[in-house]
Design a protein around this motif. Structure first.
Motif, short mmCIF file in Angstrom:
data_model
loop_
_atom_site.label_atom_id
_atom_site.label_comp_id
_atom_site.label_asym_id
_atom_site.label_seq_id
_atom_site.Cartn_x
_atom_site.Cartn_y
_atom_site.Cartn_z
N GLY A 1 14.00 -28.15 59.06
CA GLY A 1 13.97 -26.87 59.38
C GLY A 1 15.37 -26.06 59.58
N LYS A 2 16.25 -27.18 59.72
CA LYS A 2 17.62 -26.63 59.99
C LYS A 2 18.53 -26.03 59.12
CE LYS A 2 19.19 -28.39 64.41
NZ LYS A 2 20.03 -29.21 65.07
N SER A 3 18.35 -26.39 57.95
CA SER A 3 18.74 -25.77 56.70
C SER A 3 17.84 -24.80 55.94
CB SER A 3 19.39 -26.86 55.91
OG SER A 3 18.48 -27.89 55.49
N GLY A 4 16.79 -24.63 56.50
CA GLY A 4 15.82 -23.57 55.92
C GLY A 4 14.50 -24.53 55.38
N LEU A 5 13.63 -24.38 56.08
CA LEU A 5 12.30 -25.38 55.91
C LEU A 5 11.84 -25.04 54.63
CD1 LEU A 5 10.43 -27.59 57.19
CD2 LEU A 5 9.06 -25.68 58.01
N SER B 1 14.59 -19.15 43.69
CA SER B 1 14.49 -20.33 43.01
C SER B 1 12.94 -20.76 42.89
CB SER B 1 15.06 -21.53 43.62
OG SER B 1 14.55 -21.84 45.01
N GLY B 2 11.95 -20.07 43.40
CA GLY B 2 10.63 -20.52 43.50
C GLY B 2 10.08 -21.19 44.64
N ARG B 3 11.02 -21.67 45.43
CA ARG B 3 10.78 -22.38 46.69
C ARG B 3 10.24 -21.52 47.51
NH1 ARG B 3 15.33 -26.80 47.45
NH2 ARG B 3 15.80 -27.41 45.43
N VAL B 4 9.25 -22.32 48.56
CA VAL B 4 8.49 -21.43 49.66
C VAL B 4 9.18 -21.78 50.99
CG1 VAL B 4 6.22 -20.91 50.53
CG2 VAL B 4 6.64 -21.32 48.17
N PHE B 5 9.43 -20.67 51.74
CA PHE B 5 9.95 -21.02 52.97
C PHE B 5 9.03 -20.40 54.04
CE2 PHE B 5 13.47 -21.22 50.14
CZ PHE B 5 13.94 -22.29 50.36
N PRO B 6 9.19 -20.42 55.33
CA PRO B 6 8.65 -19.49 56.44
C PRO B 6 9.57 -18.43 56.52
CG PRO B 6 9.03 -21.76 57.56
CD PRO B 6 9.59 -21.81 55.77
N VAL B 7 8.99 -17.21 57.00
CA VAL B 7 10.04 -16.21 56.84
C VAL B 7 11.04 -16.40 57.99
CG1 VAL B 7 10.22 -13.71 57.64
CG2 VAL B 7 8.20 -14.54 56.29
N SER B 8 10.76 -17.12 59.09
CA SER B 8 11.71 -17.23 60.34
C SER B 8 12.72 -18.58 59.41
CB SER B 8 11.22 -18.08 61.16
OG SER B 8 10.87 -19.21 61.23
#
Ligand SMILES: Cc1cc2nc3c(=O)[nH]c(=O)nc-3n(C[C@H](O)[C@H](O)[C@H](O)COP(=O)(O)OP(=O)(O)OC[C@H]3O[C@@H](n4cnc5c(N)ncnc54)[C@H](O)[C@@H]3O)c2cc1C
Length: 401
Positions: free
Chosen positions: A44-48, A98-105
């Protein structure tokens, strides 16, 4: 009440704990580290990057030759189910460009916090600083703890010990020996999503380490992708390198030093490059001519100088050819400890469709410790969560029987 011991409190182990505790099993999770989910938090440090939004067919293809084993798990718990699950924990997700999924935070910590709370409410007990070190003669689990060695027996066991990368976060791959001693076939752990060594000259290394190469196209066998990577003191690292790392690693293993091809000016054809380079140079240096005509400067120009002779660099034809198709020799993958993930692990023929070890009934395996790999893009976590669920359900079935 039936008891289950889960070893490893990463995404796979915690997911198995959730499935089992929801159905009333007594679940104890053991982890060697002082706190849980360290690699997940690091992710999660560089964007989960939780998962990916691409169509299922494409998604499943990311697991390459291991697809046949991973696909059934993804059918039960794939990208959509994972996003719904996160939402139920109060974590909204979004699809990046890019289509990748991340938590908003973008972080892992809010999700892990909410998840641990849910597990605690379900009655799951977590035991940190408990390092599994194999089995006793009577088949109980041996743990090293601050209070000395402990033996633990459970009705079912789930192993979710992770791979071999970033050992300081807990998964050190030491389990390989203990499972092999128990007769389980394990494919050696190898670097996956890793950088590579390049025999840079000391001049190039000193001048360009840390410099990113942006908007280049990397080709290797069938692989062709535009992206970026970074020059390091050892060689090359970064998303574009990780994307081709499995095939390059295997090629190096089979044939030794292997060349990747770089197109340093993907927006131009070779003819364009040659036409531009052929403009009169006047009194300009070759470096400034390169920059003015084709926009190549800094680390890109440095790379050309690194791999071309003086004669080649001064010959427009050969220079244009190199700009569009520069061979960079990769010597070896970086060590597994530095890689984002590891390939290899417990072979799939050792487990049944519930991920139970055929030779040790009642013991299940999940997550990165199984023999599969996938590129970055959320595919690693998705398969860890999915396999944790399958192992959890498998253990429930086993306990029922
Ligand atoms: C820097 C970095 C960034 C990443 N980013 C992403 C990303 O954005 N998206 C993505 O999909 N994936 C990402 N990954 C990969 C992802 O984090 C892993 O694939 C995933 O955490 C593996 O889950 P797991 O549960 O199988 O194992 P782990 O998360 O490694 O958990 C295994 C647990 O087992 C414990 N353990 C190991 N041995 C023992 C033992 N002998 N006794 C007791 N406990 C033990 C460890 O302490 C650890 O807590 C990243 C990885 C790294 C290193």
């Amino acid at each position: 009440m039936k008891s289950v011991a889960i070893i490893g409190a990463g995404p796979a182990g915690l997911m198995a704990a959730e499935v089992l505790s929801q159905k009333g099993a007594q679940v104890d999770v053991y982890d060697s580290m002082p706190s849980v989910g360290r690699k997940f938090l690091m992710a999660g440090k560089s964007g989960l990057n939780l998962t990916h939004s691409e169509p299922f067919e494409q998604f499943a293809a990311r697991y390459g030759s291991r697809r046949k084993w991973i696909e059934p798990m993804l059918k039960e718990f794939g990208a959509n189910e994972l996003r719904t699950w996160a939402q139920e924990l109060g974590i909204e997700t979004f699809v990046g460009t890019s289509g990748r999924v991340f938590p908003v935070s973008m972080k892992a910590s809010p999700l892990l916090r909410a998840w641990l709370k849910r597990l605690q409410n379900n009655g799951v007990t977590i035991h940190t600083r408990h390092r599994w070190i194999g089995w006793d003669d009577d088949k109980s689990l041996r743990f090293e703890t601050v209070a000395g060695e402990k033996s633990i027996k459970a009705d079912a066991v789930i192993m979710a010990l992770g791979g071999g990368s970033w050992r300081r976060l807990g998964s050190d791959g030491a389990w390989v020996d203990w499972l092999e001693q128990a007769g389980i076939k394990v494919e050696a752990l190898k670097s996956s999503n890793c950088g590579f060594d390049v025999a840079w000259s000391s001049h190039f290394k000193e001048k360009y380490q840390g410099h990113p190469l942006k908007s280049v196209v990397l080709s290797f066998e069938e692989f062709r992708q535009q992206g970026e990577f970074v020059i390091t003191k050892h060689g090359v690292e970064g998303s574009l390198i990780y994307a081709c790392s499995a095939v390059v690693r295997d090629a190096i293993e089979a044939h030794g030093i292997t060349n990747i091809q770089l197109d340093l000016a993907p927006h131009l054809t070779r003819e364009n490059v040659l036409t531009k380079l052929s403009k009169p140079r006047g009194s300009k240096t070759m470096a400034s001519h390169l920059e003015k005509t084709v926009g190549i400067k800094g680390v890109k120009a440095g790379l050309l100088r690194e791999f071309l002779s003086k004669d080649e660099f001064g010959d427009n034809e050969r220079l244009a050819k190199a700009i569009k198709n520069l061979s960079v020799p990769l010597v070896a993958p970086r060590p597994v400890d530095e890689a984002i993930s590891s390939a290899g692990g417990v072979m799939f023929e050792e487990v049944d469709e519930h991920l139970m070890l055929k030779k040790i009934p009642g013991v299940f395996c999940a997550g990165e410790m199984l023999d599969w790999e996938a590129p970055t893009g959320g595919y690693l976590l998705t398969a860890c969560f999915a396999s944790g669920r399958v192992a959890g359900r498998g253990a429930l079935k086993w306990l029922g029987s």
